[in-house]
Design a protein around this motif. Sequence first.
Motif, PDB file in Angstrom:
ATOM      1  N   GLU A  33       0.833  -1.207   0.000  1.00 57.33           N
ATOM      2  CA  GLU A  33       0.000   0.000   0.000  1.00 57.33           C
ATOM      3  C   GLU A  33       0.870   1.260   0.000  1.00 57.33           C
ATOM      4  O   GLU A  33       0.559   2.232  -0.695  1.00 57.33           O
ATOM      5  N   LEU A  34       1.930   1.253   0.805  1.00 56.44           N
ATOM      6  CA  LEU A  34       2.850   2.400   0.813  1.00 56.44           C
ATOM      7  C   LEU A  34       3.509   2.567  -0.554  1.00 56.44           C
ATOM      8  O   LEU A  34       3.699   3.698  -1.028  1.00 56.44           O
ATOM      9  N   MET A  35       3.855   1.462  -1.161  1.00 54.08           N
ATOM     10  CA  MET A  35       4.473   1.497  -2.484  1.00 54.08           C
ATOM     11  C   MET A  35       3.512   2.124  -3.495  1.00 54.08           C
ATOM     12  O   MET A  35       3.921   2.926  -4.327  1.00 54.08           O
ATOM     13  N   TYR A  48       3.150   5.947  -2.962  1.00 56.16           N
ATOM     14  CA  TYR A  48       4.277   6.705  -3.517  1.00 56.16           C
ATOM     15  C   TYR A  48       4.673   6.153  -4.883  1.00 56.16           C
ATOM     16  O   TYR A  48       5.848   6.022  -5.192  1.00 56.16           O
ATOM     17  N   SER A  49       3.703   5.826  -5.695  1.00 57.48           N
ATOM     18  CA  SER A  49       3.984   5.245  -7.005  1.00 57.48           C
ATOM     19  C   SER A  49       4.525   6.269  -8.005  1.00 57.48           C
ATOM     20  O   SER A  49       5.184   5.897  -8.974  1.00 57.48           O
ATOM     21  N   ASP A  50       4.257   7.512  -7.760  1.00 56.69           N
ATOM     22  CA  ASP A  50       4.764   8.557  -8.652  1.00 56.69           C
ATOM     23  C   ASP A  50       6.289   8.584  -8.550  1.00 56.69           C
ATOM     24  O   ASP A  50       6.854   8.629  -7.458  1.00 56.69           O
ATOM     25  N   SER A  51       6.949   8.546  -9.675  1.00 53.65           N
ATOM     26  CA  SER A  51       8.412   8.492  -9.674  1.00 53.65           C
ATOM     27  C   SER A  51       9.032   9.764  -9.111  1.00 53.65           C
ATOM     28  O   SER A  51      10.188   9.760  -8.698  1.00 53.65           O
ATOM     29  N   PRO A 103      11.937   6.118  -2.847  1.00 53.85           N
ATOM     30  CA  PRO A 103      13.027   5.163  -2.581  1.00 53.85           C
ATOM     31  C   PRO A 103      12.873   4.462  -1.232  1.00 53.85           C
ATOM     32  O   PRO A 103      13.135   3.258  -1.109  1.00 53.85           O
ATOM     33  N   LEU A 104      12.405   5.197  -0.230  1.00 55.32           N
ATOM     34  CA  LEU A 104      12.185   4.571   1.079  1.00 55.32           C
ATOM     35  C   LEU A 104      11.040   3.556   1.033  1.00 55.32           C
ATOM     36  O   LEU A 104      11.128   2.472   1.611  1.00 55.32           O
ATOM     37  N   ALA A 105       9.962   3.905   0.345  1.00 57.95           N
ATOM     38  CA  ALA A 105       8.819   2.992   0.222  1.00 57.95           C
ATOM     39  C   ALA A 105       9.219   1.740  -0.544  1.00 57.95           C
ATOM     40  O   ALA A 105       8.821   0.621  -0.194  1.00 57.95           O
ATOM     41  N   LYS A 106      10.041   1.923  -1.597  1.00 58.08           N
ATOM     42  CA  LYS A 106      10.503   0.776  -2.381  1.00 58.08           C
ATOM     43  C   LYS A 106      11.392  -0.131  -1.530  1.00 58.08           C
ATOM     44  O   LYS A 106      11.236  -1.353  -1.532  1.00 58.08           O
ATOM     45  N   ALA A 107      12.303   0.453  -0.768  1.00 59.29           N
ATOM     46  CA  ALA A 107      13.180  -0.341   0.106  1.00 59.29           C
ATOM     47  C   ALA A 107      12.364  -1.048   1.185  1.00 59.29           C
ATOM     48  O   ALA A 107      12.611  -2.223   1.502  1.00 59.29           O
ATOM     49  N   HIS A 108      11.379  -0.345   1.731  1.00 54.05           N
ATOM     50  CA  HIS A 108      10.498  -0.936   2.748  1.00 54.05           C
ATOM     51  C   HIS A 108       9.734  -2.121   2.170  1.00 54.05           C
ATOM     52  O   HIS A 108       9.614  -3.176   2.804  1.00 54.05           O
ATOM     53  N   HIS A 109       9.224  -1.970   0.956  1.00 56.11           N
ATOM     54  CA  HIS A 109       8.480  -3.041   0.295  1.00 56.11           C
ATOM     55  C   HIS A 109       9.378  -4.253   0.052  1.00 56.11           C
ATOM     56  O   HIS A 109       8.986  -5.399   0.319  1.00 56.11           O
ATOM     57  N   GLU A 110      10.578  -4.028  -0.448  1.00 53.23           N
ATOM     58  CA  GLU A 110      11.512  -5.133  -0.705  1.00 53.23           C
ATOM     59  C   GLU A 110      11.894  -5.840   0.584  1.00 53.23           C
ATOM     60  O   GLU A 110      11.970  -7.078   0.642  1.00 53.23           O
ATOM     61  N   LEU A 111      12.111  -5.063   1.628  1.00 54.50           N
ATOM     62  CA  LEU A 111      12.462  -5.636   2.925  1.00 54.50           C
ATOM     63  C   LEU A 111      11.333  -6.511   3.470  1.00 54.50           C
ATOM     64  O   LEU A 111      11.570  -7.629   3.925  1.00 54.50           O
ATOM     65  N   TRP A 112      10.089  -6.015   3.400  1.00 54.96           N
ATOM     66  CA  TRP A 112       8.959  -6.788   3.896  1.00 54.96           C
ATOM     67  C   TRP A 112       8.736  -8.047   3.063  1.00 54.96           C
ATOM     68  O   TRP A 112       8.418  -9.103   3.596  1.00 54.96           O
TER      69      TRP A 112
END
Length: 160
Positions: free
Chosen positions: A81-83, A86-89, A95-104
């Motif tokens: 959901e966070l990803m 913040y889907s707008d490039s 970058p934080l949302a993307k890292a958070h998503h990958e980590l989860w």
Amino acid sequence: MEKKSSFHLPDSLRDGWRRTKQTTKVKLGKADTTVDDDDYEQLVVTCKDQHLLTKRLCSAIHAHVAATKSAASTGQQLAQELMELYSDSRAEHRPLAKAHHELWTESAALSSRYLDTLMEQRVITPLQAQLEEYERLFHLLEERQKRRQDYDYYRTERAE
């Protein structure tokens, strides 16, 4: 000389009938029963209690594993959901949302696999083996009860 019946019953039916007659005689007071000592009865009660507690523990462990997997899945959904938020490039926190998503995503997969193997090998398998031992023990207790009834029957027959 023993009377031969005109029809043949299998041994299991004949034994069951004899035990039923013996139980009825005991209940009517026409036959004695062998009395177990108090320690034996207490051990049987303790064994049944432990069996029940072990079954409850297995259920609680399965519920815990399911809840833990659900929590990991919920965390992963939150990251998704966070990803999307913040889907707008051009978003500042992308970058934080993307890292958070990958980590989860990685964390949920690893924890699920680790939890499955760890709980299965170290907890669930030994508890299942213990439950099988209880079933074997209860079968032996049942066989013991049958032999006691047979003993009481033959003892009553000899006394008559």
